[in-house]
Scaffold this motif. Structure first.
Motif, mmCIF file in Angstrom:
data_model
loop_
_atom_site.group_PDB
_atom_site.id
_atom_site.type_symbol
_atom_site.label_atom_id
_atom_site.label_comp_id
_atom_site.label_asym_id
_atom_site.label_seq_id
_atom_site.Cartn_x
_atom_site.Cartn_y
_atom_site.Cartn_z
ATOM 1 N N THR A 1 -11.204 10.975 -0.154
ATOM 2 C CA THR A 1 -11.217 10.108 -1.329
ATOM 3 C C THR A 1 -12.644 9.717 -1.699
ATOM 4 O O THR A 1 -13.556 9.784 -0.866
ATOM 5 C CB THR A 1 -10.406 8.831 -1.069
ATOM 6 N N ALA B 1 -1.993 10.170 6.294
ATOM 7 C CA ALA B 1 -2.580 9.282 5.284
ATOM 8 C C ALA B 1 -4.077 9.099 5.545
ATOM 9 O O ALA B 1 -4.889 9.111 4.607
ATOM 10 C CB ALA B 1 -1.868 7.934 5.303
ATOM 11 N N PHE B 2 -4.470 8.958 6.813
ATOM 12 C CA PHE B 2 -5.888 8.784 7.136
ATOM 13 C C PHE B 2 -6.682 10.050 6.835
ATOM 14 O O PHE B 2 -7.764 9.986 6.249
ATOM 15 C CB PHE B 2 -6.053 8.406 8.605
ATOM 16 N N THR C 1 0.816 -1.218 0.000
ATOM 17 C CA THR C 1 0.000 0.000 0.000
ATOM 18 C C THR C 1 0.845 1.261 0.000
ATOM 19 O O THR C 1 0.385 2.310 -0.435
ATOM 20 C CB THR C 1 -0.916 0.054 1.233
ATOM 21 N N HIS D 1 -6.258 -0.984 4.665
ATOM 22 C CA HIS D 1 -4.893 -0.719 5.131
ATOM 23 C C HIS D 1 -4.540 -1.675 6.265
ATOM 24 O O HIS D 1 -4.539 -1.292 7.437
ATOM 25 C CB HIS D 1 -4.767 0.735 5.606
ATOM 26 N N TYR E 1 -11.401 1.767 6.315
ATOM 27 C CA TYR E 1 -9.983 2.139 6.212
ATOM 28 C C TYR E 1 -9.094 1.009 6.702
ATOM 29 O O TYR E 1 -8.080 0.688 6.082
ATOM 30 C CB TYR E 1 -9.713 3.405 7.020
ATOM 31 N N LYS F 1 -6.040 12.362 4.687
ATOM 32 C CA LYS F 1 -6.158 12.503 3.231
ATOM 33 C C LYS F 1 -7.197 11.531 2.679
ATOM 34 O O LYS F 1 -7.956 11.861 1.761
ATOM 35 C CB LYS F 1 -4.800 12.277 2.567
ATOM 36 N N TRP F 2 -7.243 10.330 3.245
ATOM 37 C CA TRP F 2 -8.192 9.318 2.777
ATOM 38 C C TRP F 2 -9.637 9.776 2.952
ATOM 39 O O TRP F 2 -10.512 9.414 2.160
ATOM 40 C CB TRP F 2 -7.968 8.011 3.537
#
Length: 268
Positions: free
Chosen positions: A253, A246-247, A44, A74, A70, A249-250
């Motif tokens: 999505t 990263a979370f 990932t 991940h 999530y 930003k997710w």
């Protein structure tokens, strides 16, 4: 009886919450403590870690879904959420509560924590409705009906985002409401209506939708309504900064946005 929540009371409550209340975890039990780790998930490219996310009460249901999605996408990452009123979350951040990211129900609260957070991004929006008992027994049709002194109306405290939004729309329509109580978060307002302790309350549309068998939601016209924005940001004290980023930003999505919109939230 009306209750007033001062900054001192909120701070003390937040400290107690941070120290005593167990957090809500999305995943299963830990087989290995990866807190603080910045190892990379195989395939990932995203770092794996145990993340703690402070989130507004109105995100309780949708974040449980989002967190599970999530974690599935991940492997190696576990997300634990702590839900409370945005003002309580801010007090926790100011007192140094260990966490990795923050999501509030308004930009004002987030902006007040600029020295503690990364750059926030709006991940969703919401709107207010009038929550009534199932079947709307008091026949409440519009905002001005809430001024009826025979009704037991409950609102969130003015320090709470939904309380500020409620005051804003009532003031704009020159409607005077004397609430029987002022609650510390939107879920507490909803609970009062669900339990029959209030005839009506102002809550977010998505919160009313979580109790369709217990409350009815009376729509408020756009011209009389307020839009709530939800900013998300990493916390500078995070020991898992890359994973936290990263979370966050997710959350913007398409996968995450579908979860929000299916739950009734509006696009950012």
């Amino acid at each position: 009886m009306s209750f007033t929540f001062t900054r001192r009371h909120v701070t003390a409550a937040a400290a107690a919450v941070a120290l005593l209340v167990p957090l809500t975890a999305c995943g299963g039990d830990d087989s290995k403590d990866t807190s603080g780790a910045q190892a990379t998930e195989s395939g990932t490219g995203a770092p794996k870690a145990n993340l703690t996310v402070l989130a507004a009460s109105s995100l309780t249901d949708v974040f449980k879904q989002a967190g599970a999605a999530y974690e599935k996408a991940h492997p190696g990452t576990k997300i634990t959420f702590s839900f409370a009123g945005s003002q309580e979350l801010a007090a926790q951040v100011e007192q140094g509560a260990p966490a990795d990211a923050l999501v509030t129900a308004d930009t004002k609260t987030m902006d007040g924590l600029g020295s503690d957070t990364g750059t926030p991004s709006i991940i969703a929006k919401n709107r207010l409705v009038i929550a009534t008992g199932e079947g709307n027994p008091e026949k409440i049709d519009e905002l001005k009906d809430l001024a009826d002194t025979k009704l037991k109306v409950v609102l969130a405290a003015p320090e709470v985002p939904v309380g500020r939004y409620s005051k804003k729309i009532l003031d704009a329509q020159k409607i005077t409401v004397k609430p029987v109580s002022q609650e510390p978060n939107v879920r507490a307002v909803l609970s009062k209506v669900e339990l029959g302790e209030a005839d009506a309350g102002l809550v977010y549309k998505t919160d009313a939708a979580t109790a369709p068998d217990k409350v009815d939601a009376v729509e408020i016209p756009d011209a009389q309504n307020a839009i709530a924005s939800y900013p998300a940001a990493t916390l500078k004290t995070s020991k898992n900064s890359a994973a936290a980023e990263a979370f966050v930003k997710w959350l913007s999505t398409p996968e995450a946005q579908k979860i929000f919109q299916d739950a009734g939230f509006q696009k950012p």
